[in-house]
Design an enzyme around this catalytic site. Structure first.
Site, PDB file in Angstrom:
ATOM      1  N   LYS A  15       0.806  -1.178  -0.020  1.00 23.36           N
ATOM      2  CA  LYS A  15       0.033  -0.254  -0.076  1.00 23.36           C
ATOM      3  C   LYS A  15       0.950   1.234  -0.058  1.00 23.36           C
ATOM      4  CE  LYS A  15      -2.079  -0.694   3.790  1.00 23.36           C
ATOM      5  NZ  LYS A  15      -1.476  -1.954   4.251  1.00 23.36           N
ATOM      6  N   ARG A  90      -9.557   1.252   8.609  1.00 26.12           N
ATOM      7  CA  ARG A  90      -8.961  -0.068   8.931  1.00 26.12           C
ATOM      8  C   ARG A  90     -10.103  -0.633   9.795  1.00 26.12           C
ATOM      9  NH1 ARG A  90      -2.966   1.174   8.890  1.00 26.12           N
ATOM     10  NH2 ARG A  90      -1.752  -0.728   9.400  1.00 26.12           N
ATOM     11  N   ARG A 127      11.888  -5.323   5.512  1.00 20.97           N
ATOM     12  CA  ARG A 127      11.613  -3.850   5.378  1.00 20.97           C
ATOM     13  C   ARG A 127      12.377  -3.050   6.229  1.00 20.97           C
ATOM     14  NH1 ARG A 127       5.618  -1.466   5.501  1.00 20.97           N
ATOM     15  NH2 ARG A 127       5.341  -2.149   7.775  1.00 20.97           N
ATOM     16  N   ARG A 161      11.416  -0.908  11.325  1.00 20.03           N
ATOM     17  CA  ARG A 161      10.121  -0.408  12.164  1.00 20.03           C
ATOM     18  C   ARG A 161      10.206  -1.463  13.480  1.00 20.03           C
ATOM     19  NH1 ARG A 161       4.999   0.761   8.744  1.00 20.03           N
ATOM     20  NH2 ARG A 161       3.942  -0.200  10.421  1.00 20.03           N
ATOM     21  N   ARG A 172      -0.391  -8.236  14.095  1.00 17.49           N
ATOM     22  CA  ARG A 172      -0.836  -7.076  13.047  1.00 17.49           C
ATOM     23  C   ARG A 172      -1.451  -8.078  12.018  1.00 17.49           C
ATOM     24  NH1 ARG A 172       4.163  -4.305  11.224  1.00 17.49           N
ATOM     25  NH2 ARG A 172       2.963  -2.971   9.859  1.00 17.49           N
TER      26      ARG A 172
HETATM   27  P1  AMP Z   1       1.184   1.298   9.257  1.00 19.53           P
HETATM   28  O1  AMP Z   1       2.077   2.150   8.771  1.00 19.53           O
HETATM   29  O2  AMP Z   1      -0.123   1.419   8.190  1.00 19.53           O
HETATM   30  O3  AMP Z   1       1.277  -0.245   9.015  1.00 19.53           O
HETATM   31  O4  AMP Z   1       0.307   1.501  10.607  1.00 19.53           O
HETATM   32  C1  AMP Z   1       1.311   1.165  11.668  1.00 19.53           C
HETATM   33  C2  AMP Z   1       0.484   1.210  12.992  1.00 19.53           C
HETATM   34  O5  AMP Z   1      -0.144   2.342  13.300  1.00 19.53           O
HETATM   35  C3  AMP Z   1      -0.898   0.115  12.897  1.00 19.53           C
HETATM   36  O6  AMP Z   1      -0.237  -1.089  13.256  1.00 19.53           O
HETATM   37  C4  AMP Z   1      -1.806   0.602  13.953  1.00 19.53           C
HETATM   38  O7  AMP Z   1      -1.337   0.306  15.406  1.00 19.53           O
HETATM   39  C5  AMP Z   1      -1.495   2.186  13.844  1.00 19.53           C
HETATM   40  N1  AMP Z   1      -2.763   2.745  12.698  1.00 19.53           N
HETATM   41  C6  AMP Z   1      -2.342   3.279  11.559  1.00 19.53           C
HETATM   42  N2  AMP Z   1      -3.424   3.381  10.936  1.00 19.53           N
HETATM   43  C7  AMP Z   1      -4.500   3.109  11.635  1.00 19.53           C
HETATM   44  C8  AMP Z   1      -5.842   3.233  11.621  1.00 19.53           C
HETATM   45  N3  AMP Z   1      -6.395   3.455  10.483  1.00 19.53           N
HETATM   46  N4  AMP Z   1      -6.543   2.804  12.541  1.00 19.53           N
HETATM   47  C9  AMP Z   1      -6.186   2.306  13.624  1.00 19.53           C
HETATM   48  N5  AMP Z   1      -4.699   2.341  13.895  1.00 19.53           N
HETATM   49  C10 AMP Z   1      -3.992   2.529  12.731  1.00 19.53           C
END
Ligand code: AMP
Length: 228
Positions: A15, A90, A127, A161, A172
């Site tokens: 994404k 999400r 990553r 990360r 996750r």
């Molecule tokens: P990402 O970089 O998109 O993988 O997001 C990293 C982390 O941020 C996720 O594992 C969640 O803990 C939090 N997060 C990001 N976007 C959302 C969302 N739309 N709703 C809830 N938590 C989020």
């Protein structure tokens, strides 16, 4: 034509990579809720303090916090011509709220990028990001085949990360299956929904997304009498 697009898909589906490319090509903002949260955590803001532990465990941050962040970001002038949302919605509650924010705007285009779980785990394990600016590290960051140590944009250290740790990744992926995968059902009957195979090389996935977006916009133009 304004482009309001969301990228769905599990962690590691691509994404972020695809959202950056598309947003740059269409000159609209790339809105990554994960990146916004990581900045809040790094700056130790009130939101960052709420989000830190949930993110570290691989859980989702509360819908209320997320809706505030997204509503504010999408109301800025640079999002008037559109946006590419990456990592939001999400949950079904977030998707319902987003539909509310879209009233009076062109309809959302929904791209769902899919890849098998073994591939997601493999990608997340390798990553790396810049620990300073948060950008995904690219092969350009490593010279002559050596692993990157410094970000080519800001010189910051290249790190993993913390939530790409294998145990957190498993959590996750479970959270994705439980809370986010149902969004495919939420959106799939819309004429603006497109499923994309995330397995080919990034350039091919990018081309498939461009074709999907063009196709949706042409259909819309044909139905409304607008020009694409
Ligand atoms: P990402 O970089 O998109 O993988 O997001 C990293 C982390 O941020 C996720 O594992 C969640 O803990 C939090 N997060 C990001 N976007 C959302 C969302 N739309 N709703 C809830 N938590 C989020």
């Amino acid at each position: 034509m304004a482009l309001n697009l969301i990228m769905l898909g599990a962690p590691g589906a691509g994404k972020g990579t695809q959202a950056v490319r598309l947003a740059r090509a269409r000159r609209i903002p790339h809105v990554s809720t994960g990146a916004i949260l990581r900045e809040e955590v790094a700056a130790d803001t009130a939101i960052g303090r709420i989000a830190r532990e949930q993110m570290a465990r691989g859980d989702l941050v509360d819908d209320g916090v997320m809706l505030g962040i997204v509503e504010e970001r999408l109301s800025r002038p640079d999002a008037r011509e559109g946006f590419v949302l990456d990592g939001f919605p999400r949950t079904v509650a977030q998707a319902e709220a987003l539909d509310g924010f879209m009233v009076g705007r062109p309809p959302l285009i929904v791209v769902d990028i899919a890849a098998p779980e073994e591939e997601l785990i493999r990608r997340l394990a390798s990553r790396r990001i810049c620990g300073a600016c948060g950008r995904d590290a690219t092969p350009l960051d490593g010279a002559r085949g050596r692993a990157a140590t410094r970000c080519s944009r800001c010189g910051g250290p290249i790190v993993q990360r913390t939530d790409d740790d294998v145990e957190v990744v498993r959590e996750r992926l479970k959270v994705y299956q439980r809370q986010t995968a149902p969004l495919v059902e939420y959106y799939q009957d819309r004429p603006t929904f497109r499923a994309i195979d995330g397995m080919p090389a990034p350039e091919q996935v990018a081309a498939a997304i461009v074709r999907a977006v063009d196709d949706v916009q042409q259909q819309r133009a044909a139905n409304s009498g607008d020009r694409p």
